[in-house]
Scaffold this motif. Structure first.
Motif, PDB file in Angstrom:
ATOM      1  N   THR A 125       2.422   1.945  -3.532  1.00 34.33           N
ATOM      2  CA  THR A 125       1.103   2.576  -3.962  1.00 34.33           C
ATOM      3  C   THR A 125       0.593   3.484  -3.941  1.00 34.33           C
ATOM      4  O   THR A 125      -0.241   4.214  -5.229  1.00 34.33           O
ATOM      5  CB  THR A 125      -0.595   1.559  -3.497  1.00 34.33           C
ATOM      6  OG1 THR A 125      -0.478   0.479  -4.055  1.00 34.33           O
ATOM      7  CG2 THR A 125      -1.605   1.992  -4.933  1.00 34.33           C
ATOM      8  N   ASN A 179       1.037  -1.302  -0.290  1.00 36.56           N
ATOM      9  CA  ASN A 179       0.008  -0.034   0.133  1.00 36.56           C
ATOM     10  C   ASN A 179       0.812   1.202   0.215  1.00 36.56           C
ATOM     11  O   ASN A 179       0.328   1.843  -0.558  1.00 36.56           O
ATOM     12  CB  ASN A 179      -0.853   0.028   1.410  1.00 36.56           C
ATOM     13  CG  ASN A 179      -1.922  -0.701   1.138  1.00 36.56           C
ATOM     14  OD1 ASN A 179      -2.243  -1.861   0.342  1.00 36.56           O
ATOM     15  ND2 ASN A 179      -2.439  -1.132   2.347  1.00 36.56           N
ATOM     16  N   LEU A 206      -7.261   0.743  -4.170  1.00 34.46           N
ATOM     17  CA  LEU A 206      -6.759   2.050  -3.714  1.00 34.46           C
ATOM     18  C   LEU A 206      -5.659   1.638  -4.975  1.00 34.46           C
ATOM     19  O   LEU A 206      -5.093   2.451  -5.615  1.00 34.46           O
ATOM     20  CB  LEU A 206      -5.183   1.157  -2.150  1.00 34.46           C
ATOM     21  CG  LEU A 206      -4.380   2.624  -2.291  1.00 34.46           C
ATOM     22  CD1 LEU A 206      -5.177   4.033  -2.129  1.00 34.46           C
ATOM     23  CD2 LEU A 206      -3.359   2.449  -1.209  1.00 34.46           C
ATOM     24  N   GLY A 233      -6.383  -3.349  -0.643  1.00 36.36           N
ATOM     25  CA  GLY A 233      -5.591  -2.794  -2.640  1.00 36.36           C
ATOM     26  C   GLY A 233      -5.792  -2.703  -2.754  1.00 36.36           C
ATOM     27  O   GLY A 233      -4.969  -1.750  -4.236  1.00 36.36           O
TER      28      GLY A 233
END
Length: 244
Positions: free
Chosen positions: A10, A7, A63, A60
């Motif tokens: 990301t 994450n 996102l 995840g």
């Protein structure tokens, strides 16, 4: 702790997309392209990290799509806006959305790419069949295609190429083609490595090697050719698998 690593990668994609957006709005398209490339780099490795660490999560997935919407959806739309604006004015313009002149409606057609990207990402999130392959051109690949155009203009000093890229009919056609490819049902292989075996990833390795050779020899001009190569290789690969 390891569950936060994908994450975080990301979110670095989100940050790269935000910076790229600023540069695209200011018409510094070379810098916009650089940060889109950086964002796509993080986009590739966040999924790889999640699989290697075995920490895939629903948040995840969501996102990742939100990050792609910025880096690979919004930025290409702005870049196409700028290119269409340049095509109308007959050359490179470093103004802020052409603020020194009146803006016509045509450049806003570029945001069809953003709309098509949003629809593709929403559809991808609810389509459970797109795991080991994609249906339609992934938004990062489409972003690379669009962002390659200003780089070709800047680094390949060829009047014929410049004339084609800054032709408004070419840009209109590419915008519509881009929107179609994003949401088409063409099945394309995913560049997702569950392991490093050549046998299991032969098509991916051959594609990456071929792409690297083209980049080294043709530089930015290679990017549109790589996208075409990706489409053709995918179609041939799935036809072969269907026959076997």
């Amino acid at each position: 702790m390891k569950s936060y690593i994908p994450n975080f990668l990301t979110l670095l994609n989100v940050f790269s997309g935000c910076v790229a957006t600023v540069f695209a709005v200011l018409n510094h398209l070379e810098w916009a392209a650089l940060f889109v490339f950086i964002g796509i780099f993080f986009d590739f490795f966040d999924g790889l990290a999640a699989r290697l660490l075995n920490v895939q999560s629903e948040i995840g997935v969501q996102l990742d799509s939100l990050a792609d919407m910025i880096t690979s959806g919004l930025v290409p739309g702005i870049v196409m806006f700028q290119l269409l604006n340049m095509a109308e004015r007959g050359g490179w313009n470093l103004g802020f959305f052409g603020h020194d002149d009146e803006i016509t409606l045509l450049p806003f057609l570029g945001f069809v790419i953003t709309l098509a990207s949003a629809y593709r990402l929403a559809n991808f999130n609810v389509d459970e069949n797109q795991v080991s392959s994609f249906k339609g051109l992934p938004t990062p690949a489409n972003a690379l295609l669009i962002l390659s155009l200003p780089l070709i203009l800047l680094y390949h000093t060829n009047e014929v190429l410049s004339g084609i890229i800054l032709n408004q009919w070419f840009l209109i056609g590419l915008t519509l083609l881009s929107a179609y490819l994003l949401n088409s049902r063409i099945e394309l292989f995913a560049l997702k490595f569950d392991n490093w075996s050549f046998k299991d990833n032969a098509v991916r390795y051959l594609f990456l090697i071929g792409s690297l050779i083209m980049l080294l020899t043709l530089k930015f001009l290679a990017i549109p050719l790589i996208i075409v190569f990706y489409l053709i290789a995918s179609v041939l690969n799935f036809q072969k698998n269907a026959q076997s």
